[in-house]
Design a protein around this motif. Structure first.
Motif, PDB file in Angstrom:
ATOM      1  N   ALA A 569      37.729  24.175  36.389  1.00  0.00           N
ATOM      2  CA  ALA A 569      37.162  23.631  35.156  1.00  0.00           C
ATOM      3  C   ALA A 569      35.731  23.143  35.345  1.00  0.00           C
ATOM      4  N   VAL A 570      35.447  22.594  36.517  1.00  0.00           N
ATOM      5  CA  VAL A 570      34.140  21.970  36.758  1.00  0.00           C
ATOM      6  C   VAL A 570      32.999  22.974  36.597  1.00  0.00           C
ATOM      7  N   GLN A 571      33.230  24.242  36.986  1.00  0.00           N
ATOM      8  CA  GLN A 571      32.157  25.229  36.937  1.00  0.00           C
ATOM      9  C   GLN A 571      32.396  26.334  35.907  1.00  0.00           C
ATOM     10  N   PHE A 572      33.436  26.195  35.092  1.00  0.00           N
ATOM     11  CA  PHE A 572      33.703  27.186  34.049  1.00  0.00           C
ATOM     12  C   PHE A 572      32.483  27.322  33.130  1.00  0.00           C
ATOM     13  N   PRO A 573      32.062  28.550  32.753  1.00  0.00           N
ATOM     14  CA  PRO A 573      32.686  29.853  33.035  1.00  0.00           C
ATOM     15  C   PRO A 573      32.142  30.554  34.270  1.00  0.00           C
ATOM     16  N   HIS A 574      31.388  29.846  35.123  1.00  0.00           N
ATOM     17  CA  HIS A 574      30.897  30.465  36.352  1.00  0.00           C
ATOM     18  C   HIS A 574      32.066  30.848  37.258  1.00  0.00           C
ATOM     19  N   PRO A 575      31.856  31.810  38.165  1.00  0.00           N
ATOM     20  CA  PRO A 575      32.950  32.222  39.051  1.00  0.00           C
ATOM     21  C   PRO A 575      33.397  31.119  40.001  1.00  0.00           C
ATOM     22  N   VAL A 576      34.693  31.061  40.217  1.00  0.00           N
ATOM     23  CA  VAL A 576      35.291  30.120  41.168  1.00  0.00           C
ATOM     24  C   VAL A 576      36.159  30.937  42.108  1.00  0.00           C
ATOM     25  N   ILE A 577      35.762  30.976  43.375  1.00  0.00           N
ATOM     26  CA  ILE A 577      36.451  31.815  44.364  1.00  0.00           C
ATOM     27  C   ILE A 577      37.499  30.968  45.076  1.00  0.00           C
ATOM     28  N   VAL A 578      38.768  31.276  44.824  1.00  0.00           N
ATOM     29  CA  VAL A 578      39.884  30.541  45.422  1.00  0.00           C
ATOM     30  C   VAL A 578      40.390  31.320  46.628  1.00  0.00           C
ATOM     31  N   ARG A 579      40.277  30.712  47.789  1.00  0.00           N
ATOM     32  CA  ARG A 579      40.805  31.349  49.003  1.00  0.00           C
ATOM     33  C   ARG A 579      42.288  31.036  49.125  1.00  0.00           C
ATOM     34  N   MET A 580      43.101  32.078  49.284  1.00  0.00           N
ATOM     35  CA  MET A 580      44.527  31.873  49.489  1.00  0.00           C
ATOM     36  C   MET A 580      44.721  31.085  50.779  1.00  0.00           C
ATOM     37  N   MET A 645      40.481  35.262  46.969  1.00  0.00           N
ATOM     38  CA  MET A 645      39.910  35.710  48.243  1.00  0.00           C
ATOM     39  C   MET A 645      40.963  35.666  49.348  1.00  0.00           C
ATOM     40  N   ILE A 646      40.986  36.725  50.151  1.00  0.00           N
ATOM     41  CA  ILE A 646      41.940  36.859  51.259  1.00  0.00           C
ATOM     42  C   ILE A 646      41.246  36.498  52.572  1.00  0.00           C
ATOM     43  N   PRO A 647      41.773  35.527  53.318  1.00  0.00           N
ATOM     44  CA  PRO A 647      41.163  35.140  54.592  1.00  0.00           C
ATOM     45  C   PRO A 647      41.740  35.903  55.776  1.00  0.00           C
ATOM     46  N   PHE A 648      40.973  35.970  56.816  1.00  0.00           N
ATOM     47  CA  PHE A 648      41.379  36.485  58.127  1.00  0.00           C
ATOM     48  C   PHE A 648      42.184  37.784  58.008  1.00  0.00           C
ATOM     49  N   CYS A 649      41.539  38.778  57.398  1.00  0.00           N
ATOM     50  CA  CYS A 649      42.159  40.094  57.210  1.00  0.00           C
ATOM     51  C   CYS A 649      41.648  41.013  58.323  1.00  0.00           C
ATOM     52  N   ARG A 650      42.528  41.325  59.275  1.00  0.00           N
ATOM     53  CA  ARG A 650      42.095  41.935  60.532  1.00  0.00           C
ATOM     54  C   ARG A 650      41.787  43.429  60.437  1.00  0.00           C
ATOM     55  N   SER A 651      42.429  44.141  59.523  1.00  0.00           N
ATOM     56  CA  SER A 651      42.253  45.596  59.468  1.00  0.00           C
ATOM     57  C   SER A 651      42.420  46.096  58.036  1.00  0.00           C
ATOM     58  N   THR A 652      41.991  47.330  57.817  1.00  0.00           N
ATOM     59  CA  THR A 652      42.174  47.926  56.487  1.00  0.00           C
ATOM     60  C   THR A 652      43.650  48.159  56.207  1.00  0.00           C
ATOM     61  N   LYS A 653      44.420  48.434  57.238  1.00  0.00           N
ATOM     62  CA  LYS A 653      45.871  48.610  57.058  1.00  0.00           C
ATOM     63  C   LYS A 653      46.488  47.304  56.559  1.00  0.00           C
ATOM     64  N   GLU A 654      46.048  46.197  57.152  1.00  0.00           N
ATOM     65  CA  GLU A 654      46.543  44.892  56.714  1.00  0.00           C
ATOM     66  C   GLU A 654      46.079  44.600  55.288  1.00  0.00           C
ATOM     67  N   ALA A 655      44.855  44.975  54.966  1.00  0.00           N
ATOM     68  CA  ALA A 655      44.343  44.782  53.610  1.00  0.00           C
ATOM     69  C   ALA A 655      45.226  45.502  52.595  1.00  0.00           C
ATOM     70  N   ASP A 656      45.605  46.732  52.913  1.00  0.00           N
ATOM     71  CA  ASP A 656      46.450  47.505  51.995  1.00  0.00           C
ATOM     72  C   ASP A 656      47.802  46.844  51.800  1.00  0.00           C
ATOM     73  N   ARG A 657      48.362  46.327  52.880  1.00  0.00           N
ATOM     74  CA  ARG A 657      49.682  45.687  52.782  1.00  0.00           C
ATOM     75  C   ARG A 657      49.612  44.420  51.924  1.00  0.00           C
TER      76      ARG A 657
END
Length: 804
Positions: A569-580, A645-657
């Protein structure tokens, strides 16, 4: 029914310009009845006994000379405040009504009976002074209100008592402070059909955040029974927060805060004419339940927006729900007098650097820090022993406390919420206060040196001793514009509203794990598999925390969505990137019930963390709860500005999963405009930047982890501290490479890390590389923004020189 408008006027015939005739409160009621009924705002019917009737009462009883004489003796020091107030009140209460005035009131009451279809209708009799509810003075609770008044005789008596309340000690004192002439302030009396909230609930709402001035939220306090307990701060109420910009879309439910209060008592009707209301304890069921449903919270919030729009300024509003008809009503509305007048261009920020032991905590009022000596006072009668500049500690306050509150450097009360008397007056006096602390009067003692901190978000703390803190004034008008977007790194929902005035371009990193550890506290798998938990103590604690939730996993989803909603809410409508969530296993294990679900690892930093958890049988069900919260945040609450946002994604295979598991949980890239980013914190993210850019919309460089893994240095090792350098050439090569490749493939790149804050030359390097955004902590925002502006200017001048 009388037509003598010099003595009596019906609400529908009044407008807000009639303050001199009927006072601020009654003029505002008339304004709403006349103009807002067509927009759905309901106000109970009634009439106002005018200020002219007050003067006639004084003249008929020859009171003006008496009052003038007593007030002169007060000014000369020949009478004390208490003696002067008592003498004037006694004279007023002995006065007789002029027959013409009494007859006008009787006839109007008969007409109100006819309109409502009742005999001896129960009414609220409210004082409305001609100098109250003004933009620069709230006069909060200065004069009396009498509830459940029935019959002509009781009504006339209540009106006379309202006149007398114009000269309580607190009212006299307040007028002296504000510079009002006592004999030029008149009192009108509002007579309004009662809303049977004694059978339901009532409270207060503001169309602005009362602590930070954040103007995009409605704040609602609610308790069972008549609303006086909430206004006076004698109960700990429910608190709800609603984000205004999304209220216009009926498909959204933008409730970003929902806190259940203790609500240990309620004010109800009695059959005793002399004592028509009384407080009784609430039941266990009432204390455990929320007063309002989501639909009622949203309906009230929409009314608040309508009222604010009509008045053209933030508003302080009292509401009540009728337990007989289930209808909602607005019973008062006045201008908000503190935050709406605060200078927006410059703000002081306080930061605790080092503090002693935490003694008590409660709801923070204001954003300042104060140190001083405790003085515990049970009653205003003891105010003579209060030492100027001390920390006032008491159970609750009402307007009688004003003379001593003015002398305090901070205030701490056992009970009350954000809309209590203590809170409202503390804001107006510019004092930090902590309300609803529960047991402050038992834990704190006279002559104890303490620090009161309201600078750490919604929760305020009393620390032992004198804390080390710093104060900084931030002038937002001096901040230069930049091409590179400068965003905030935020984690604490409780403190998020503090930073709404910062002209940022969004939130570049919202840390979900902080919300989980501080706002939820329970391991998600312990909720999913609650019945199988072996830890009995954890099971008991979880049962207490999730009370009121039929499905325990809903506790996690609900609190996570609302916590993230406050940040979004604080920065709406600017983007807010939430890291899982990006806990390490040892951090997850410290959550309630977490030890049973986490493996023990030698090096959690490089272990079972980030993306690898999301598709693993060990945590997949917990990740599903995170996804449910994100879906609620975007699709039900309406915060489509949230990027995942997805953290610590080691490989493209992991990204797909991971992307596959997210899709199974209803989160798909591109759906309803959703963007998904990946953290760039592993060398493989840089080496395979092209492949990652095909799967994600953007990269966020985590410079700490990227430095650690590029250089092979444990960032927490004291022996290797000199080797950990985010400006090492290898690290800079990694950063430059990923920016170049990402831009070739149409992906955005930002950086979240401390380096631009600590090193001006690093900010210049990022500008030269063409980075799209940087995310920094709020306290370093201005410094980094200025560095980026200088770097951009230098780059522009350099380009001009090259072309020349």
């Amino acid at each position: 029914m009388t037509n003598d408008t010099s003595q009596l006027v019906w609400f529908e015939d009044l407008r807000r310009t009639d303050v001199a005739l009927v006072g601020g409160k009654n003029a505002s009621l008339g304004e709403m009845v006349a103009n807002l009924g067509a927009r759905g705002v309901k106000v109970p019917p009634g009439f106002a006994v005018t200020a002219g009737a007050y003067w006639r009462f004084l003249d008929a009883n020859e009171l003006r000379d008496t009052m003038s004489s007593v007030l002169k003796e007060l000014g000369d020091g020949r009478r004390s405040l208490a003696e002067a107030g008592e003498a004037i009140r006694r004279a007023i209460l002995r006065g007789e009504w002029p027959e013409e005035t009494a007859q006008s009131i009787r006839l109007a009451y008969d007409e109100l009976n006819r309109r409502t279809g009742k005999a001896d209708v129960d009414v609220a009799v409210r004082s409305s002074a001609t100098a109250e509810d003004l933009p620069d003075a709230s006069f909060a609770g200065q004069q009396e209100t009498y509830l459940n008044i029935r019959g002509e005789r009781a009504l006339l008596d209540a009106c006379r008592r309202c006149y007398a309340s114009l000269f309580t000690d607190r009212a006299i004192s307040y007028r002296q402070v504000k510079g009002f002439d006592h004999l030029k302030v008149a009192l009108s009396v509002g007579v309004q059909r009662m809303v049977r909230s004694d059978l339901s609930g009532a409270g207060v709402m503001f169309s602005i955040d009362t602590e930070t001035g954040f103007d995009k939220v409605v704040l609602i306090n609610a308790a069972w029974g008549l609303g006086e307990n909430v206004v006076q701060g004698s109960v700990d109420p429910d608190e709800y927060e609603v984000f205004k910009p999304l209220l216009s879309d009926a498909s959204f439910s933008p409730i970003i805060g929902k806190k259940r209060g203790e609500k240990d008592r309620k004010l109800i009707y009695t059959r005793d004419i002399a004592r028509p209301t009384k407080n009784v304890p609430t039941s266990k069921a009432e204390r455990a339940a929320l007063v309002l449903s989501d639909e009622e919270i949203l309906a009230l919030s929409r009314w608040a927006c309508v009222i604010e729009e009509h008045y053209g300024q933030p508003m302080d509003i009292e509401w009540a729900k009728d337990g007989e008809t289930n209808e909602m009503f607005i019973v008062q509305a006045r201008p908000e007098t503190v935050q709406s007048r605060r200078e927006a261009s410059a703000v002081k920020t306080y930061r605790i650097k080092k503090a002693g032991r935490k003694l008590v905590s409660g709801v923070s009022i204001g954003e300042a820090v104060a140190t001083g000596t405790v003085c515990v006072i049970d009653s205003p009668r003891e105010m003579a022993r209060f030492v100027d500049g001390g920390i006032l500690v008491t159970r609750t306050t009402d307007p009688d406390w004003l003379p001593v509150m003015r002398r305090a450097s901070a205030i701490v009360t056992d009970s009350g919420g954000r809309t209590s008397h203590a809170a409202i007056v503390s804001r107006e006096l510019g004092l930090p206060a902590i309300v609803g602390a529960g047991n402050a009067t038992h834990i704190l003692h006279d002559e104890q040196e303490v620090t009161v901190s309201c600078a750490e978000g919604r929760d305020g703390f009393v620390y032992e001793g004198t804390a080390d803190y710093e104060v900084e004034e931030i002038d937002f008008e001096s901040i230069p514009a930049t091409h590179v977007k400068l965003m905030l790194t935020l984690a604490n929902p409780a403190a998020a509203f503090r930073w709404w005035r910062i002209p940022a371009d969004g939130v570049g990193l919202a840390r979900m794990e902080f919300v989980v550890s501080n706002h939820i506290k329970i391991h998600p798998m312990a909720l999913v598999r609650y019945e199988a938990l072996k830890d009995a103590e954890a099971k008991r604690t979880i049962a207490e925390l999730t009370a009121g939730y039929g499905d325990r996993t809903e506790y996690f989803v609900d609190r996570l969505a609302r916590g993230l909603g406050r940040i979004a809410a604080v920065q709406f409508p600017h983007p807010v990137i939430v890291r899982m969530s990006d806990f390490k296993t040892n951090e997850y294990a410290n959550l309630i019930g977490g030890a049973e679900f986490e493996p023990k690892e030698e090096n959690p930093m490089l272990g079972f963390r980030g993306a690898s958890r999301y598709y693993s049988p060990r945590y997949r069900e917990g990740f599903a709860l995170e996804c449910r919260a994100i879906r609620r945040l975007r699709d039900e609450m309406g915060f489509r500005n949230v990027i995942v946002m997805i953290p610590f994604c080691r490989s493209t295979k992991e990204a797909d999963r991971v992307l596959e598991v997210m899709a199974e949980n209803g989160i798909r890239r591109g759906e309803s405009g959703l963007e998904i980013y990946v953290m760039c914190e592993i060398p493989s993210n840089v080496i395979l930047a092209k492949a990652f850019a095909q799967r994600f919309d953007g990269f966020s460089i985590g410079s700490n982890d990227l430095t650690q893994l590029t250089l092979g240095v444990d960032r927490d090792s004291a022996d290797l501290a000199e080797l950990f350098d985010e400006q090492d050439d290898a690290v800079k090569w990694m950063i430059q490479s990923v920016i170049e490749q990402a831009h070739k493939d149409g992906a955005k790149v930002g950086l979240c890390g401390q380096a631009p804050s600590d090193h001006p030359e690093f900010a210049e390097f990022l500008v030269e590389c063409g980075i799209d955004s940087m995310s920094v902590s709020p306290d370093s925002f201005i410094a980094v923004k200025r560095r980026v502006a200088v770097a951009e200017q230098a780059a522009t001048m350099g380009g001009k020189a090259d072309r020349a």
